[in-house]
Design an enzyme around this catalytic site. Structure first.
Site, PDB file in Angstrom:
ATOM      1  N   LYS A 108       0.837  -1.214   0.000  1.00 33.73           N
ATOM      2  CA  LYS A 108       0.000   0.000   0.000  1.00 33.73           C
ATOM      3  C   LYS A 108       0.870   1.263   0.000  1.00 33.73           C
ATOM      4  CE  LYS A 108      -2.042  -0.789   4.009  1.00 33.73           C
ATOM      5  NZ  LYS A 108      -1.490  -2.056   4.487  1.00 33.73           N
ATOM      6  N   ARG A 130      -8.895   1.619   9.403  1.00 32.25           N
ATOM      7  CA  ARG A 130      -8.396   0.273   9.655  1.00 32.25           C
ATOM      8  C   ARG A 130      -9.483  -0.614  10.263  1.00 32.25           C
ATOM      9  NH1 ARG A 130      -2.619   0.562   8.936  1.00 32.25           N
ATOM     10  NH2 ARG A 130      -1.633  -1.213   9.917  1.00 32.25           N
ATOM     11  N   ARG A 177      11.776  -6.587   4.339  1.00 32.98           N
ATOM     12  CA  ARG A 177      11.484  -5.148   4.275  1.00 32.98           C
ATOM     13  C   ARG A 177      12.466  -4.331   5.122  1.00 32.98           C
ATOM     14  NH1 ARG A 177       5.552  -2.589   4.857  1.00 32.98           N
ATOM     15  NH2 ARG A 177       5.552  -3.352   6.997  1.00 32.98           N
ATOM     16  N   ARG A 223      11.933  -3.033  10.663  1.00 32.06           N
ATOM     17  CA  ARG A 223      10.895  -2.591  11.601  1.00 32.06           C
ATOM     18  C   ARG A 223      10.639  -3.668  12.644  1.00 32.06           C
ATOM     19  NH1 ARG A 223       5.823  -0.299   8.228  1.00 32.06           N
ATOM     20  NH2 ARG A 223       4.729  -1.226   9.973  1.00 32.06           N
ATOM     21  N   ARG A 232      -0.349  -9.187  13.313  1.00 33.70           N
ATOM     22  CA  ARG A 232      -0.863  -8.094  12.471  1.00 33.70           C
ATOM     23  C   ARG A 232      -1.810  -8.638  11.398  1.00 33.70           C
ATOM     24  NH1 ARG A 232       4.251  -5.096  10.401  1.00 33.70           N
ATOM     25  NH2 ARG A 232       2.806  -3.560   9.583  1.00 33.70           N
TER      26      ARG A 232
HETATM   27  P1  AMP Z   1       1.380   0.407   9.054  1.00 33.69           P
HETATM   28  O1  AMP Z   1       2.641   1.137   8.800  1.00 33.69           O
HETATM   29  O2  AMP Z   1       0.208   0.970   8.294  1.00 33.69           O
HETATM   30  O3  AMP Z   1       1.516  -1.086   8.885  1.00 33.69           O
HETATM   31  O4  AMP Z   1       1.016   0.641  10.606  1.00 33.69           O
HETATM   32  C1  AMP Z   1       1.891   0.231  11.633  1.00 33.69           C
HETATM   33  C2  AMP Z   1       1.137   0.182  12.947  1.00 33.69           C
HETATM   34  O5  AMP Z   1       0.629   1.481  13.274  1.00 33.69           O
HETATM   35  C3  AMP Z   1      -0.082  -0.731  12.980  1.00 33.69           C
HETATM   36  O6  AMP Z   1       0.260  -2.082  13.221  1.00 33.69           O
HETATM   37  C4  AMP Z   1      -0.874  -0.116  14.153  1.00 33.69           C
HETATM   38  O7  AMP Z   1      -0.294  -0.447  15.385  1.00 33.69           O
HETATM   39  C5  AMP Z   1      -0.630   1.371  13.931  1.00 33.69           C
HETATM   40  N1  AMP Z   1      -1.658   1.967  13.033  1.00 33.69           N
HETATM   41  C6  AMP Z   1      -1.475   2.491  11.792  1.00 33.69           C
HETATM   42  N2  AMP Z   1      -2.622   2.948  11.285  1.00 33.69           N
HETATM   43  C7  AMP Z   1      -3.582   2.710  12.220  1.00 33.69           C
HETATM   44  C8  AMP Z   1      -4.981   2.925  12.281  1.00 33.69           C
HETATM   45  N3  AMP Z   1      -5.664   3.483  11.273  1.00 33.69           N
HETATM   46  N4  AMP Z   1      -5.638   2.550  13.424  1.00 33.69           N
HETATM   47  C9  AMP Z   1      -4.980   2.003  14.470  1.00 33.69           C
HETATM   48  N5  AMP Z   1      -3.662   1.747  14.449  1.00 33.69           N
HETATM   49  C10 AMP Z   1      -2.957   2.099  13.352  1.00 33.69           C
END
Ligand code: AMP
Length: 214
Positions: free
Chosen positions: A13, A88, A123, A156, A167
């Site tokens: 994404k 989300r 990654r 990460r 996740r």
């Molecule tokens: P991402 O980089 O989008 O994979 O997000 C990394 C982490 O940030 C996720 O595993 C959540 O812990 C937190 N996170 C990101 N976006 C959201 C969201 N819209 N709602 C809740 N937690 C979020």
């Protein structure tokens, strides 16, 4: 144009959102990147978010909705934006509706769980600008160094296989219902995530063109 990328963690994404952002000169807003920035800067938000992000759980809705509201009120969002990682879950999607925001297109990038787990182990993310690389499919020119800003590339913490598994569970339980939510609104398309990111981009841009030419 208001777009949203949906898909499991690691489906690509962020990469697609950045490409579309450059092509159409509208900001890509990644809630994950905003949280990681807050964590790196040790802000109150970062301290609060850390335990959720590190364990792969969702940060509480009220925190993330407040963050997004603030970001969308900034000037650069006036002509549209690309949401990456928000909403989300259904309550976040409802909050977006309540803000009066109507998305023109939601692109669901589909990649199997098996391929996600494989991808995540390779990654690497720039500590300074947040750009993503992959040790096999899209390596940086110099190992461990960002092509764009020379920042250090890090693994990460939440890309650890145990956390990735959690996740994915969170994704299937809480985020996947959004496919149905946006499908009912008639704005959802699914793009099959390809091994070559340029191929996924082609499919993505074709879907965006269909909406722009409507
Ligand atoms: P991402 O980089 O989008 O994979 O997000 C990394 C982490 O940030 C996720 O595993 C959540 O812990 C937190 N996170 C990101 N976006 C959201 C969201 N819209 N709602 C809740 N937690 C979020």
């Amino acid at each position: 144009m208001k777009l949203m990328f949906l898909g499991a963690p690691g489906a690509g994404k962020g990469t697609q959102a950045e490409i579309v952002s450059e092509k159409y000169s509208i900001p890509a807003i990644s809630t994950g990147a905003l949280l990681r920035e807050a964590m790196a800067n040790g802000t109150e938000l970062g301290t609060l978010a850390k335990k959720y992000v590190d364990s792969g759980s969702l940060v509480p809705d009220e925190v993330i909705i407040g963050l997004v509201k603030e970001r969308l009120a900034e000037k650069d969002c006036a002509n549209g934006y690309i949401l990456d990682g928000f909403p989300r879950n259904v309550s976040q999607a409802e909050a977006l509706d309540q803000m009066g925001i109507k998305l023109d297109l939601v692109i669901d990038i589909h990649v199997s769980d098996e391929r996600i787990v494989k991808r995540m182990s390779g990654r690497r993310v720039c500590k300074d600008c947040g750009r993503s690389y992959h040790t096999e499919s899209s390596p940086s020119k110099v190992e461990g160094v960002c092509d764009v800003c020379n920042g250090e590339l890090l693994f990460r913490k939440d890309d650890d296989p145990v956390v990735v598994k959690h996740r994915l569970e969170v994704y299937h339980e809480q985020t996947e219902p959004l496919i149905n939510y946006y499908s009912k609104k008639g704005v959802l398309v699914t793009v099959e995530g390809q091994e070559e990111k340029a191929e996924t981009t082609k499919l993505t841009l074709a879907e965006i063109d269909k909406v722009r030419n409507k």
